[in-house]
Design a protein around this motif. Structure first.
Motif, PDB file in Angstrom:
ATOM      1  N   UNK B  80       0.810  -1.214   0.000  1.00 35.67           N
ATOM      2  CA  UNK B  80       0.000   0.000   0.000  1.00 35.67           C
ATOM      3  C   UNK B  80       0.845   1.266   0.000  1.00 35.67           C
ATOM      4  N   UNK B  81       2.109   1.144  -0.338  1.00 33.28           N
ATOM      5  CA  UNK B  81       2.937   2.350  -0.322  1.00 33.28           C
ATOM      6  C   UNK B  81       2.635   3.191  -1.566  1.00 33.28           C
ATOM      7  N   UNK B  82       2.277   4.446  -1.374  1.00 28.58           N
ATOM      8  CA  UNK B  82       1.899   5.258  -2.536  1.00 28.58           C
ATOM      9  C   UNK B  82       3.047   5.567  -3.489  1.00 28.58           C
ATOM     10  N   UNK B  83       4.277   5.389  -3.052  1.00 31.03           N
ATOM     11  CA  UNK B  83       5.406   5.687  -3.935  1.00 31.03           C
ATOM     12  C   UNK B  83       6.030   4.430  -4.536  1.00 31.03           C
ATOM     13  N   UNK B 119       4.684  10.826  -2.648  1.00 31.11           N
ATOM     14  CA  UNK B 119       3.669  11.151  -1.647  1.00 31.11           C
ATOM     15  C   UNK B 119       4.255  11.174  -0.247  1.00 31.11           C
TER      16      UNK B 119
END
Lengths: 364, 303
Positions: B80-83, B119
């Motif tokens: 779930x890491x946005x980057x 992010x």
């Protein structure tokens, strides 16, 4: 977690955030909305990792906690509920029971731990603005945002805070729209390109009366209203040097009624070729002639009496771009500035220089 | 079927059996000279994608160590890491059982995501798993992006062999080689492939057709990989290499006997046929028919 909310307030809150949820998601949890209890409120958060929004809805908090549930389904349910108290309770295995009047639902949720945070980076300085002013400025620029996915830096609106001015700029390479507004003293000048999706969401949630606060951090755009915050990741890249694009001393200048010009453009462009809708504007002393022709269809012409005494000029434009540029102008008069057939034209409001739209000419 | 993103990726320290690859990445991290693009090249099952995720975790970690305890590490673990963007091949939208591929739309979406500022952290990591499955214009679109990636971006391409993407793409990446690992998928695929060959040789075409009756696309891919490995082993044996170099050293005598029956030129041809068949599978061919023709062609070569 156990809370009791008012159905109308709950629905309004959901509607403010659920648009952000993309129907097709690579991460299942992003299809969900995060519900968290706070002192006397429930915070609803949604994000697609690009844009995030969080709204606080007043609620009676019986038990603290957090949960995520499918955003669209929840909004669909709440929309159909009668105007009564809605009770939400999280059970085992992240299941959520929802009761309102006689209706009862059980929703399969996901634990909140994996939900990416929407929390804004704490910005150094906020800029306070009337909601209407911001909405007007966005309306004056957002139409010119590029849809060319390969030119990322143009896929958003540039926010620039410098001097005593807030400027919004958008361009797609064929036209450029600029809106500016005087504000109080700004500390450090900042700029950031806010992506198109965020612009659409901001325009959707901006109400009429209230004040909004906005801020640009290194990576984010943050918009704050009472009980509501929205964040958007800025677009990486260099925005074109827009100041060089806006022509300074164009010799030709013409003031004309907005409604009359718009109506004439719409009438004539019916006969223009479909793809670029080109029309030709020919200016001679006291007359503006707008013409369009198509090899298959025929041609159209309309003349308007104008107060013009300069040299004869004729310039081709995409009529859609001209009409887009006229769209956000509220004043009855518009100002057209031009030089020759190969130089860009400028559309301004008769009310002043706060808004302008530069349009590249077409060879006709 | 699209592969589910694995949960709980490990840190670099837990990558087994790839000391050289891990050492290379660690050196780059320690010297703060992380390249903008890597190609992790090695056979399936050698831990390329796992290493890519572990590397990403280290790159995105708050402590620069891939500590496994900070919020970014937890988000990477949860997928779930946005980057962190992981691109995997997907079946065509209209046909969930069709050939999995990385299509141009997915590449464009990845590029759009990459155009946003990170992010959370200072950088973002893009992993293209099975990058050899980029179809049509995707490699070209991706090339443009590789040439001028946004700042603070690390791209990892996961590839089965170096020539699986155009040379222009590979030349923009630092190549990290992964050694085949024992007991991984290749050996299993090899067994399956040689079993098919044996069936066809001993019991005839009808028996082969019965065995391939239930073969799906993923199975066909494994068999073709296995056939290619088999060709490699035969070539090695024919050239007089010691059995230790074979995929399965235990089969040395058997392989040598089979290899003695064919010429090197024929074997090279056969290996090439396997490669072409494997490539064709990425496109819209019938998996079962492709496997059958390849098996029969190999049979003709080696008898």
């Amino acid at each position: 977690m156990e809370v009791i909310l008012d159905r109308d307030a709950f629905l309004k809150g959901l509607q403010m955030v659920q648009n952000i949820v993309e129907p097709r998601q690579t991460m299942p949890i992003l299809a969900n909305v995060l519900l968290e209890t706070e002192e006397g409120t429930v915070r609803l958060s949604a994000t697609d990792l690009e844009v995030g929004a969080r709204v606080s809805v007043p609620a009676r908090v019986v038990g603290k906690g957090a949960i995520t549930v499918a955003a669209r389904k929840l909004a669909e349910i709440v929309k159909e509920l009668p105007a009564a108290a809605v009770a939400l309770k999280v059970g085992d295995n992240a299941s959520v029971s929802l009761r309102c009047a006689g209706a009862a639902y059980r929703l399969v949720g996901l634990p909140p731990d994996d939900f990416p945070a929407v929390a804004p980076a704490s910005p150094g300085a906020w800029l306070t603005l009337e909601a209407k002013a911001l909405r007007d400025m966005l309306g004056q620029t957002s139409f010119a945002v590029s849809h060319d996915e390969t030119r990322y830096a143009l896929n958003g609106v540039l926010f620039s805070l410098q001097g005593k001015e807030l400027r919004l700029v958008a361009t797609d390479g064929h036209r450029l729209a600029l809106a500016s507004r005087a504000i109080g003293e700004v500390g450090k000048p900042v700029t950031g390109i806010v992506p198109r999706k965020a612009i659409g969401e901001v325009m959707r949630v901006l109400g009429a009366g209230e004040e909004v606060q906005l801020a640009l951090t290194e990576n984010q755009f943050v918009l704050q209203m009472p009980n509501f915050v929205m964040t958007a990741r800025l677009i990486e890249g260099q925005f074109p040097n827009y100041e060089a694009v806006v022509p300074k001393n164009h010799p030709g200048r013409l003031t004309i009624g907005r409604a009359a010009l718009g109506a004439a453009l719409r009438r004539v462009s019916v006969m223009a070729e479909e793809r670029n809708k080109p029309v030709k504007l020919t200016l001679a002393p006291t007359v503006l002639r707008i013409t369009a022709s198509s090899a298959e269809l025929g041609d159209a012409e309309e003349t308007l009496d104008v107060d013009y005494g300069g040299d004869e000029v004729s310039i081709g434009f995409n009529s859609r771009y001209l009409l887009d540029a006229l769209g956000p102008i509220e004043h009855e008069q518009v100002v057209l500035e031009f030089k020759d057939a190969l130089s860009p034209g400028v559309v301004r409001s008769g009310a002043g220089d706060a808004y302008c739209c530069v349009i590249m000419p077409m060879r006709i | 079927m699209a592969r589910e993103p694995k949960r709980d990726p490990v840190g670099l320290e837990a990558i087994e059996g790839q000391p050289r690859a891990v050492a290379l990445l660690r050196r780059a991290l320690a010297a703060r000279r992380v390249a903008h693009a890597y190609a992790f090249v090695g056979p399936a099952g050698s831990g390329r994608a796992t290493t890519a995720r572990a590397f990403a975790r280290t790159l995105l970690c708050e402590t620069d160590a891939g500590c496994g305890r900070c919020r970014p590490c937890a988000l990477v673990a949860a997928g779930a890491h946005p980057d962190l963007h992981i691109l995997v091949p997907t079946p065509p939208p209209t046909n969930p059982r069709g050939a999995r591929a990385i299509r141009i739309d997915a590449v464009r979406e990845l590029e759009r995501q990459a155009a946003l500022r990170p992010a959370l952290g200072r950088r973002r990591v893009l992993i293209v798993d099975e990058a050899d499955r980029m179809t049509g214009e995707s490699p070209e679109a991706f090339l443009k992006f590789l040439e001028e990636p946004p700042p603070d971006t690390v791209i990892v391409l996961v590839l089965p062999h170096a020539r699986a993407v155009p040379a222009t793409v590979l030349s923009r990446c630092q190549v990290v080689r992964f050694a085949p690992r024992d007991g991984g998928r290749p050996a299993g695929a090899l067994d399956e492939a040689t079993a098919l060959l044996e069936t066809a040789r001993a019991d005839g075409v009808a028996a082969l057709l019965r065995r391939t009756d239930r073969l799906d696309r993923a199975g066909a891919e494994a068999v073709l990989d296995g056939l290619r490995l088999h060709c490699r082993d035969l070539l090695l044996a024919r050239a007089g290499a010691p059995p230790a170099l074979l995929t399965d050293p235990g089969r040395g005598a058997q392989v040598a006997a089979e290899a003695a029956r064919c010429s090197i030129a024929r074997l090279v041809e056969a290996a090439e046929a396997c490669r072409r068949a494997r490539e064709a599978l990425v496109h819209n061919v019938t998996p079962r028919l492709t496997v059958e023709t390849t098996v029969l062609r190999l049979l003709a070569t080696t008898s």
